[in-house]
Design an enzyme around this catalytic site. Structure first.
Site, short mmCIF file in Angstrom:
data_model
loop_
_atom_site.label_atom_id
_atom_site.label_comp_id
_atom_site.label_asym_id
_atom_site.label_seq_id
_atom_site.Cartn_x
_atom_site.Cartn_y
_atom_site.Cartn_z
N ASN A 15 -41.38 9.80 -20.27
CA ASN A 15 -40.53 11.00 -20.23
C ASN A 15 -41.38 12.07 -19.54
O ASN A 15 -42.37 12.53 -20.10
CB ASN A 15 -40.18 11.39 -21.65
N CYS A 77 -37.88 19.68 -27.32
CA CYS A 77 -38.34 18.52 -26.55
C CYS A 77 -39.65 18.06 -27.18
O CYS A 77 -40.70 18.66 -26.96
CB CYS A 77 -38.54 18.85 -25.08
N GLY A 78 -39.59 16.99 -27.97
CA GLY A 78 -40.77 16.54 -28.70
C GLY A 78 -41.84 15.96 -27.81
O GLY A 78 -43.04 16.25 -27.98
N ASN A 79 -41.45 15.11 -26.84
CA ASN A 79 -42.44 14.57 -25.91
C ASN A 79 -43.09 15.69 -25.11
O ASN A 79 -44.29 15.68 -24.84
CB ASN A 79 -41.79 13.56 -24.96
N ASN A 145 -31.92 20.84 -31.28
CA ASN A 145 -30.96 20.44 -30.27
C ASN A 145 -30.06 19.38 -30.87
O ASN A 145 -30.41 18.74 -31.85
CB ASN A 145 -31.66 19.95 -28.99
N ASN A 169 -27.23 14.98 -27.03
CA ASN A 169 -28.08 13.85 -26.71
C ASN A 169 -27.59 12.62 -27.48
O ASN A 169 -27.30 12.71 -28.67
CB ASN A 169 -29.53 14.15 -27.09
N GLU A 187 -30.14 11.79 -22.45
CA GLU A 187 -30.33 13.21 -22.74
C GLU A 187 -29.37 14.07 -21.92
O GLU A 187 -29.16 13.84 -20.73
CB GLU A 187 -31.77 13.63 -22.43
N ARG A 188 -28.80 15.07 -22.57
CA ARG A 188 -27.89 15.98 -21.87
C ARG A 188 -28.66 16.70 -20.77
O ARG A 188 -29.79 17.15 -20.95
CB ARG A 188 -27.28 16.98 -22.85
N GLY A 197 -38.52 12.34 -27.70
CA GLY A 197 -39.16 12.58 -28.98
C GLY A 197 -38.19 13.04 -30.05
O GLY A 197 -38.17 12.51 -31.16
#
Length: 252
Positions: A15, A77-79, A145, A169, A187-188, A197
């Site tokens: 990602n 955004c976890g990643n 999100n 998402n 993912e949107r 993530g």
């Protein structure tokens, strides 16, 4: 557009991100600029652009803005958060091993581990409700999100897609056993990504709520593995995984 943009290309399990220190550069990013930077044919190319900014309130180390490749700003955004922690450490912007960063919807706690991985305290999942499409039934929730998670038998099914639900998402989860799932995420604003993530966290939360998973789970995504823990209702989700720097450059 400014005469140049200094950036770092990074990824978390494939990602990928363009990370920009906007404390020093102070660039006013438009949706058009973000879309140009994200374009894999005419720009640098990435799933999301991550903007690091000066904190605007007490007890926050940095502000963290996240833009999808279509130019839309999102709150989680976890990643990307793991990559942001590595970026801050590598650039010596802070000597803290634990950082608090704020997005437009969330406050995340980032912890650098001794092995180089990063743990992210993703917040408390909320707003649970059933979701139904023509082919699938699942559960929707928010982790800063919106996510919808659907359980499937064949994770490689070519028919899996965002189901026309462009505003959220979409995760497709296959349960291997109580400590292991496989996951695909659409993912949107970005389409299918190698890893997500927050999507991994959402899937684990759904599996635990449905009593199919233990409290710590290995999530196997296209780009690699994340480890997600959730103690249950009212508790934050903790995600741990790698962050990698690919290259640095200047976009003229």
């Amino acid at each position: 557009m400014p005469s140049r943009i200094i950036f770092t290309k990074m990824h978390g399990l494939g990602n990928d991100f363009v990370v920009i220190n906007n404390i020093d550069q102070k660039i006013d990013f438009s949706a058009e600029m973000i879309s140009t930077i994200s374009n894999r044919h005419f720009g640098i190319g990435c799933d999301q652009v991550l903007i690091l900014e000066k904190a605007t309130e007490a007890n926050i180390d940095f502000n963290y803005r996240i833009f999808n490749s279509d130019g839309s700003e999102v709150g989680q955004c976890g990643n990307g958060a793991r990559c942001l922690a590595k970026f801050i450490h590598d650039k010596k912007l802070s000597d803290k091993k634990q950082l608090n960063v704020k997005t437009i919807t969330s406050i995340l706690e980032l912890t650098l581990q001794k092995d180089g991985d990063v743990s992210v305290r993703m917040g408390i999942p909320k707003d649970f409700r059933p979701i139904q499409t023509l082919a699938f039934s699942g559960l929707q929730l928010s982790l800063g999100n919106p996510h919808a998670v659907f359980k499937v038998d064949n994770i490689k099914d070519s028919g899996l897609s965002n189901l026309g639900l462009d505003s959220i998402n979409i995760g497709f989860m296959k349960v291997i056993d109580r400590t292991h799932i496989k996951l695909r995420v659409f993912e949107r604003g970005a389409g299918e990504t190698q890893a997500c993530g927050s999507g991994a966290c959402a899937a684990v939360v759904v599996g635990i709520k449905q009593n199919e998973l233990d409290n710590t789970v290995c999530v196997e995504l296209t780009g690699g593995k994340l480890y997600v823990s959730w103690a249950g209702e009212g508790q934050p989700v903790i995600m741990t995984g790698p962050a990698v720097t690919v290259f640095e450059g200047i976009l003229p």
